[in-house]
Design an enzyme around this catalytic site. Structure first.
Site, short mmCIF file in Angstrom:
data_model
loop_
_atom_site.label_atom_id
_atom_site.label_comp_id
_atom_site.label_asym_id
_atom_site.label_seq_id
_atom_site.Cartn_x
_atom_site.Cartn_y
_atom_site.Cartn_z
N LEU A 1 40.92 10.89 -15.32
CA LEU A 1 40.00 11.87 -15.90
C LEU A 1 40.20 13.27 -15.35
O LEU A 1 40.55 13.46 -14.19
CB LEU A 1 38.56 11.42 -15.64
N HIS A 2 39.96 14.25 -16.22
CA HIS A 2 39.99 15.67 -15.83
C HIS A 2 38.75 16.33 -16.41
O HIS A 2 37.91 15.65 -17.04
CB HIS A 2 41.29 16.31 -16.32
N HIS B 1 37.75 15.60 -20.08
CA HIS B 1 37.01 14.35 -20.27
C HIS B 1 35.55 14.53 -19.83
O HIS B 1 34.62 14.09 -20.50
CB HIS B 1 37.61 13.23 -19.42
N GLN C 1 48.89 2.03 -29.13
CA GLN C 1 49.08 3.40 -29.63
C GLN C 1 50.29 4.08 -28.99
O GLN C 1 50.55 5.25 -29.25
CB GLN C 1 47.80 4.23 -29.46
N GLY D 1 37.64 14.65 -28.40
CA GLY D 1 38.07 16.02 -28.18
C GLY D 1 38.85 16.60 -29.35
O GLY D 1 39.65 15.89 -29.98
N LYS E 1 41.14 18.56 -28.87
CA LYS E 1 42.52 18.62 -28.36
C LYS E 1 43.42 17.70 -29.18
O LYS E 1 44.54 18.04 -29.51
CB LYS E 1 42.51 18.20 -26.89
N MET F 1 43.85 21.04 -20.94
CA MET F 1 43.87 19.96 -19.93
C MET F 1 44.34 18.66 -20.58
O MET F 1 43.99 18.38 -21.73
CB MET F 1 42.48 19.78 -19.35
N SER G 1 45.78 14.46 -19.23
CA SER G 1 46.21 13.56 -18.16
C SER G 1 47.72 13.66 -17.98
O SER G 1 48.24 13.47 -16.88
CB SER G 1 45.84 12.11 -18.50
N ARG G 2 48.42 13.96 -19.07
CA ARG G 2 49.89 14.01 -19.00
C ARG G 2 50.40 15.27 -18.31
O ARG G 2 51.60 15.37 -18.03
CB ARG G 2 50.49 13.90 -20.40
P1 AMP Z 1 42.59 10.51 -23.51
O1 AMP Z 1 42.12 9.94 -22.21
O2 AMP Z 1 43.74 11.45 -23.38
O3 AMP Z 1 42.78 9.45 -24.58
O4 AMP Z 1 41.39 11.42 -24.02
C1 AMP Z 1 40.10 10.89 -24.19
C2 AMP Z 1 39.29 11.87 -25.00
O5 AMP Z 1 39.23 13.11 -24.30
C3 AMP Z 1 39.89 12.17 -26.38
O6 AMP Z 1 38.83 12.28 -27.33
C4 AMP Z 1 40.57 13.49 -26.16
O7 AMP Z 1 40.67 14.26 -27.33
C5 AMP Z 1 39.63 14.15 -25.18
N1 AMP Z 1 40.31 15.20 -24.41
C6 AMP Z 1 41.42 15.08 -23.65
N2 AMP Z 1 41.78 16.28 -23.14
C7 AMP Z 1 40.87 17.18 -23.60
C8 AMP Z 1 40.69 18.58 -23.42
N3 AMP Z 1 41.53 19.32 -22.70
N4 AMP Z 1 39.64 19.16 -24.05
C9 AMP Z 1 38.79 18.43 -24.81
N5 AMP Z 1 38.91 17.11 -25.01
C10 AMP Z 1 39.93 16.49 -24.41
#
Ligand code: AMP
Length: 282
Positions: free
Chosen positions: A33-34, A37, A61, A147, A149, A184, A186-187
Site C-alpha cells: 500500500l501507498h 491506496h 489478471q 482509483g 489511476k 503513485m 506499487s510498481r
Molecule cells: P492496486 O493495488 O494497484 O490494484 O490498486 C488498488 C486500487 O487503488 C485501484 O482501484 C487503483 O486504481 C487504486 N490506485 C492505485 N494507485 C493509485 C493512485 N496513485 N491514485 C489513486 N488511486 C490509485
C-alpha cells in the site's frame, strides 16, 4: 481490525452487518500500500458504516511473462497501515480459495476491455472483472471505491456492475501523485534512482497536453504530437501507447467535443507505468 482469510467467514460477517442495517464499503487492492491506496481507504471510510479492504494479488489478471511472482508484497506493513486507517476488516484470501480446482466461469466486459491496456495485456480485464465479481459476491458491499489511476479498469467495473445488476455503487477516486507529479503505484519500487527521475515524463507530458487543451486545442493529433515529443525527450521511456479516447466509451477520437481521456502506458526499466488526465470543459 479483523483479518479474515476464509470466504465463508467473510460473507457471514457481511451478512450480519447487513442484517443490522449497516452500510458496507469495499476497497479492493493488491497490497503493498501507498498513499494512493490510503486515500481510497479514507474515501471508503466516509461513505459507509463499515469498511472492508481486500488484499489479493490476483493471478488471473497477469498475462504469462508478467510480474505476478515478483509483484511487491509486504503484508505486515499493509496490516499496520490499515489498522491505523480505521479499517474494520482486512480480507486476505488465498489464491486456492478464490480459484478452487475446476473453476470455469469468468466475466468478460467485451468492448471496454479491448483498447488501451486491453490491447497490450491479453485477458487482463477478464481477470479483473472476474475477481471483482467474486469480491462483490463475497463481501456484499453497498459501495466500492476504485482509483482513476486505472481509468479503464474503473470503466470496466462500472459497466460490469451496471450490466449484471450488482447493486453496488461504484465510486471513482482522483489520482494521488508524488510531489513531482508521478502517479503513485506499487510498481514504482521497480524503478532505480535514475529511472525514478525519468518517470516524471508521463505526468509532464500529460500536463503539457492539458495546457494546450486549456488554451483551446481540440485536435487529437495535435495534442498527441505534444505528448509524444515530450516523451521522446526522455531516453529511458519506451512508449507503449499514448491515446485520446472518449471518456465514456474509450473509443479513439480525432477531436475533443465531449469529455476525453488522455491515457499513457510507458515502460521505464522493468516498470510498466500508466497515467492519464481527463480533458473536459469545466
Ligand atoms: P492496486 O493495488 O494497484 O490494484 O490498486 C488498488 C486500487 O487503488 C485501484 O482501484 C487503483 O486504481 C487504486 N490506485 C492505485 N494507485 C493509485 C493512485 N496513485 N491514485 C489513486 N488511486 C490509485
Amino acid at each position: 481490525m479483523r483479518i479474515i482469510e476464509n470466504i465463508t467467514d467473510m460473507r457471514a460477517w457481511s451478512d450480519a452487518e447487513r442484517r443490522a442495517g449497516r452500510r458496507i464499503a469495499l476497497v479492493p487492492t493488491m497490497g503493498f500500500l501507498h498513499q494512493g491506496h490510503l486515500s481510497l481507504v479514507r474515501d471508503g471510510r466516509r461513505r459507509a458504516d463499515r469498511l472492508v479492504v481486500s488484499i489479493f494479488v490476483n493471478p488471473t489478471q497477469f498475462s504469462p511473462g508478467e510480474d505476478f511472482a515478483a509483484y511487491p508484497r509486504d503484508f505486515e506493513r499493509d496490516r499496520e497501515l490499515l489498522e491505523e486507517a480505521g479499517v474494520d476488516v482486512l480480507f486476505h484470501p488465498a489464491v486456492a480459495a478464490m480459484y478452487p480446482q475446476g473453476a470455469e466461469t469468468h466475466v468478460e466486459v467485451e468492448r471496454l476491455s479491448l483498447p488501451l491496456c486491453g490491447a497490450m495485456r491479453a485477458g487482463h480485464f477478464c481477470g479483473v472483472a472476474t475477481v471483482v465479481t467474486k469480491l462483490f459476491n463475497i463481501v456484499l458491499p453497498h459501495v466500492a471505491v476504485f482509483g482513476e489511476k486505472d481509468y479503464q479498469q474503473l470503466q470496466v467495473i462500472r459497466r460490469l456492475a451496471r450490466d449484471l445488476c450488482m447493486g453496488v455503487e461504484i465510486v471513482g477516486h482522483p489520482i494521488v501523485r508524488e510531489a513531482d507529479g508521478l502517479a503513485m503505484s506499487s510498481r514504482n519500487v521497480y524503478l532505480n534512482d535514475v529511472e525514478r527521475r525519468a518517470a516524471v515524463c508521463l505526468s509532464r507530458a500529460l500536463c503539457k497536453a492539458k495546457r494546450l487543451f486549456t488554451r483551446g486545442e481540440r485536435s487529437a493529433p495535435a495534442l498527441l504530437r505534444a505528448v509524444e515529443s515530450e516523451l521522446a525527450a526522455e531516453p529511458l521511456a519506451r512508449v507503449e501507447y499514448a491515446k485520446l479516447c472518449d471518456a465514456e466509451t474509450l473509443e479513439e477520437i480525432d477531436r475533443i467535443e465531449q469529455p476525453a481521456l488522455l491515457a499513457l502506458a510507458v515502460r521505464i526499466g522493468k516498470a510498466r507505468l500508466i497515467d492519464n488526465h481527463l480533458l473536459a470543459r469545466r
